[in-house]
Write a protein that holds these residues in place. Sequence first.
Motif, PDB file in Angstrom:
ATOM      1  N   VAL A 139       0.859  -1.189   0.000  1.00 60.01           N
ATOM      2  CA  VAL A 139       0.000   0.000   0.000  1.00 60.01           C
ATOM      3  C   VAL A 139       0.895   1.239   0.000  1.00 60.01           C
ATOM      4  N   GLY A 140       0.739   2.078  -1.000  1.00 56.10           N
ATOM      5  CA  GLY A 140       1.545   3.291  -1.088  1.00 56.10           C
ATOM      6  C   GLY A 140       2.729   3.183  -2.006  1.00 56.10           C
ATOM      7  N   ALA A 141       3.104   1.966  -2.424  1.00 54.04           N
ATOM      8  CA  ALA A 141       4.198   1.821  -3.380  1.00 54.04           C
ATOM      9  C   ALA A 141       3.744   2.355  -4.742  1.00 54.04           C
ATOM     10  N   VAL A 142       4.618   3.077  -5.413  1.00 53.30           N
ATOM     11  CA  VAL A 142       4.294   3.696  -6.698  1.00 53.30           C
ATOM     12  C   VAL A 142       4.693   2.751  -7.835  1.00 53.30           C
ATOM     13  N   GLY A 143       3.765   2.454  -8.735  1.00 53.67           N
ATOM     14  CA  GLY A 143       4.054   1.621  -9.891  1.00 53.67           C
ATOM     15  C   GLY A 143       3.975   0.136  -9.631  1.00 53.67           C
ATOM     16  N   TYR A 144       3.572  -0.259  -8.430  1.00 47.65           N
ATOM     17  CA  TYR A 144       3.487  -1.688  -8.100  1.00 47.65           C
ATOM     18  C   TYR A 144       2.035  -2.081  -7.892  1.00 47.65           C
ATOM     19  N   GLU A 145       1.596  -3.138  -8.594  1.00 45.63           N
ATOM     20  CA  GLU A 145       0.215  -3.608  -8.477  1.00 45.63           C
ATOM     21  C   GLU A 145       0.144  -5.105  -8.180  1.00 45.63           C
ATOM     22  N   GLY A 146       1.233  -5.690  -7.728  1.00 46.92           N
ATOM     23  CA  GLY A 146       1.265  -7.128  -7.473  1.00 46.92           C
ATOM     24  C   GLY A 146       0.709  -7.500  -6.117  1.00 46.92           C
ATOM     25  N   PRO A 147       0.730  -8.800  -5.804  1.00 49.06           N
ATOM     26  CA  PRO A 147       0.140  -9.305  -4.558  1.00 49.06           C
ATOM     27  C   PRO A 147       1.073  -9.273  -3.357  1.00 49.06           C
ATOM     28  N   GLY A 148       2.278  -8.720  -3.515  1.00 49.84           N
ATOM     29  CA  GLY A 148       3.239  -8.710  -2.416  1.00 49.84           C
ATOM     30  C   GLY A 148       4.117  -9.955  -2.420  1.00 49.84           C
ATOM     31  N   ASP A 149       5.160  -9.917  -1.607  1.00 49.35           N
ATOM     32  CA  ASP A 149       6.144 -11.000  -1.564  1.00 49.35           C
ATOM     33  C   ASP A 149       6.220 -11.708  -0.219  1.00 49.35           C
ATOM     34  N   PHE A 150       6.227 -10.953   0.880  1.00 44.42           N
ATOM     35  CA  PHE A 150       6.623 -11.514   2.170  1.00 44.42           C
ATOM     36  C   PHE A 150       5.704 -11.091   3.305  1.00 44.42           C
ATOM     37  N   LEU A 151       5.741 -11.926   4.345  1.00 42.69           N
ATOM     38  CA  LEU A 151       5.151 -11.614   5.641  1.00 42.69           C
ATOM     39  C   LEU A 151       6.250 -11.736   6.682  1.00 42.69           C
ATOM     40  N   PHE A 152       6.125 -10.998   7.769  1.00 45.97           N
ATOM     41  CA  PHE A 152       7.074 -11.115   8.861  1.00 45.97           C
ATOM     42  C   PHE A 152       6.688 -12.268   9.764  1.00 45.97           C
ATOM     43  N   GLY A 153       7.692 -13.085  10.108  1.00 43.21           N
ATOM     44  CA  GLY A 153       7.515 -14.141  11.082  1.00 43.21           C
ATOM     45  C   GLY A 153       8.112 -13.715  12.407  1.00 43.21           C
ATOM     46  N   PRO A 154       8.379 -14.663  13.301  1.00 44.71           N
ATOM     47  CA  PRO A 154       8.940 -14.336  14.615  1.00 44.71           C
ATOM     48  C   PRO A 154      10.275 -13.607  14.500  1.00 44.71           C
ATOM     49  N   GLU A 155      10.422 -12.536  15.273  1.00 45.77           N
ATOM     50  CA  GLU A 155      11.673 -11.789  15.401  1.00 45.77           C
ATOM     51  C   GLU A 155      12.187 -11.257  14.074  1.00 45.77           C
ATOM     52  N   GLY A 156      11.280 -10.984  13.136  1.00 49.92           N
ATOM     53  CA  GLY A 156      11.698 -10.340  11.891  1.00 49.92           C
ATOM     54  C   GLY A 156      12.117 -11.282  10.785  1.00 49.92           C
ATOM     55  N   ALA A 157      12.135 -12.589  11.030  1.00 47.95           N
ATOM     56  CA  ALA A 157      12.399 -13.531   9.941  1.00 47.95           C
ATOM     57  C   ALA A 157      11.238 -13.473   8.954  1.00 47.95           C
ATOM     58  N   LEU A 158      11.543 -13.728   7.674  1.00 45.43           N
ATOM     59  CA  LEU A 158      10.537 -13.567   6.638  1.00 45.43           C
ATOM     60  C   LEU A 158       9.920 -14.899   6.231  1.00 45.43           C
ATOM     61  N   LYS A 159       8.662 -14.815   5.795  1.00 47.83           N
ATOM     62  CA  LYS A 159       7.940 -15.945   5.231  1.00 47.83           C
ATOM     63  C   LYS A 159       7.396 -15.524   3.878  1.00 47.83           C
ATOM     64  N   ARG A 160       7.306 -16.474   2.954  1.00 44.42           N
ATOM     65  CA  ARG A 160       6.747 -16.203   1.634  1.00 44.42           C
ATOM     66  C   ARG A 160       5.237 -15.988   1.718  1.00 44.42           C
ATOM     67  N   ARG A 161       4.738 -15.240   0.774  1.00 44.79           N
ATOM     68  CA  ARG A 161       3.297 -15.079   0.619  1.00 44.79           C
ATOM     69  C   ARG A 161       2.670 -16.433   0.285  1.00 44.79           C
ATOM     70  N   PRO A 162       1.653 -16.846   1.023  1.00 45.99           N
ATOM     71  CA  PRO A 162       0.990 -18.114   0.686  1.00 45.99           C
ATOM     72  C   PRO A 162       0.356 -18.038  -0.703  1.00 45.99           C
ATOM     73  N   GLU A 163       0.298 -19.159  -1.374  1.00 44.39           N
ATOM     74  CA  GLU A 163      -0.289 -19.217  -2.712  1.00 44.39           C
ATOM     75  C   GLU A 163      -1.732 -18.736  -2.689  1.00 44.39           C
ATOM     76  N   LYS A 164      -2.093 -17.936  -3.679  1.00 47.25           N
ATOM     77  CA  LYS A 164      -3.437 -17.376  -3.857  1.00 47.25           C
ATOM     78  C   LYS A 164      -3.833 -16.430  -2.720  1.00 47.25           C
ATOM     79  N   ARG A 165      -2.827 -15.896  -2.025  1.00 50.13           N
ATOM     80  CA  ARG A 165      -3.062 -14.905  -0.973  1.00 50.13           C
ATOM     81  C   ARG A 165      -2.290 -13.642  -1.314  1.00 50.13           C
ATOM     82  N   ILE A 166      -2.539 -12.578  -0.596  1.00 52.99           N
ATOM     83  CA  ILE A 166      -1.760 -11.361  -0.754  1.00 52.99           C
ATOM     84  C   ILE A 166      -0.888 -11.181   0.481  1.00 52.99           C
ATOM     85  N   ALA A 167       0.201 -10.450   0.314  1.00 50.20           N
ATOM     86  CA  ALA A 167       1.122 -10.186   1.412  1.00 50.20           C
ATOM     87  C   ALA A 167       1.296  -8.676   1.553  1.00 50.20           C
ATOM     88  N   PRO A 168       1.549  -8.193   2.756  1.00 47.36           N
ATOM     89  CA  PRO A 168       1.613  -6.744   2.965  1.00 47.36           C
ATOM     90  C   PRO A 168       2.910  -6.096   2.516  1.00 47.36           C
TER      91      PRO A 168
END
Length: 263
Positions: free
Chosen positions: A167-196
């Motif tokens: 939200v707020g990114a200019v020129g980007y219309e995709g579903p996002g890439d990542f979610l934050f997990g515990p202590e800042g480790a990253l997780k992939r966006r689940p299939e057919k879901r959106i990520a922040p």
Amino acid sequence: MNKKKARTVVSLAHTKARQAGSMDRIRPQTAMVLTAGLGKRMRPLTAVTPKPLIEVCGKPIVDYGLDRLKAAGLTQVVLNTHYLPDQIREHAVRYRGLDLAISDETDALLDTGGGIRKALPLLGTDPFYLLNGDSFWIEGARPNLAWLSESWNGDIMDILLLLSPTVGAVGYEGPGDFLFGPEGALKRRPEKRIAPYVYAGAAIIHPRVFDNAPQGAFSLNLLFDQLIEQGRLHGVRMDGTWLHVGTPEAVRDAEFAIGESAA
């Protein structure tokens, strides 16, 4: 995840990183900017000009990143070349304030991971900055490269990504890439879901992640996925506005956003 909770997760990750054991804190002294791609989505502008040299507000896209690196105090930066390499080389000679080395991929395009692996002898043995040559950001109150460096903890991570809210990114219309997990480790966006969050094209990488990497061309996403399984891919939320300049239309959007920010 709402914005307030997301900021809390990122702040908590940064606090824990500061408190974590011996904490391998290294301010990167070298950087690589990816400038070898074909820029197919940017056609017809890239028919005669490499995508990183397309101008936004009268300035080549790559110079926005180079200027950020220079402001962060770096002097040693590597550019890779494949498509229209002479133009990238000539630009490297003209740019002032950085020692720009060239990693030549003229014979074969190596993708993001393979390109970095080839350039490692020019980057040294310590963590280095990585920037995409075709995206940049409008800086917020806190310089993002400094924020990445302050957040780096080699004891618990091998790659640290700068992430933009979708939200707020200019020129980007995709579903996002990542979610934050515990202590800042990253997780992939689940299939057919959106990520922040979406990868904003800036990172700190430790060269050790390439110790067992494949030869030849491969995507950096291969290493991202391996590190996610190990809990060693981390991220921080950027401050400011990410500009994703992937199409000719996005050039106009970026120019408008820059104009608005300066008003």
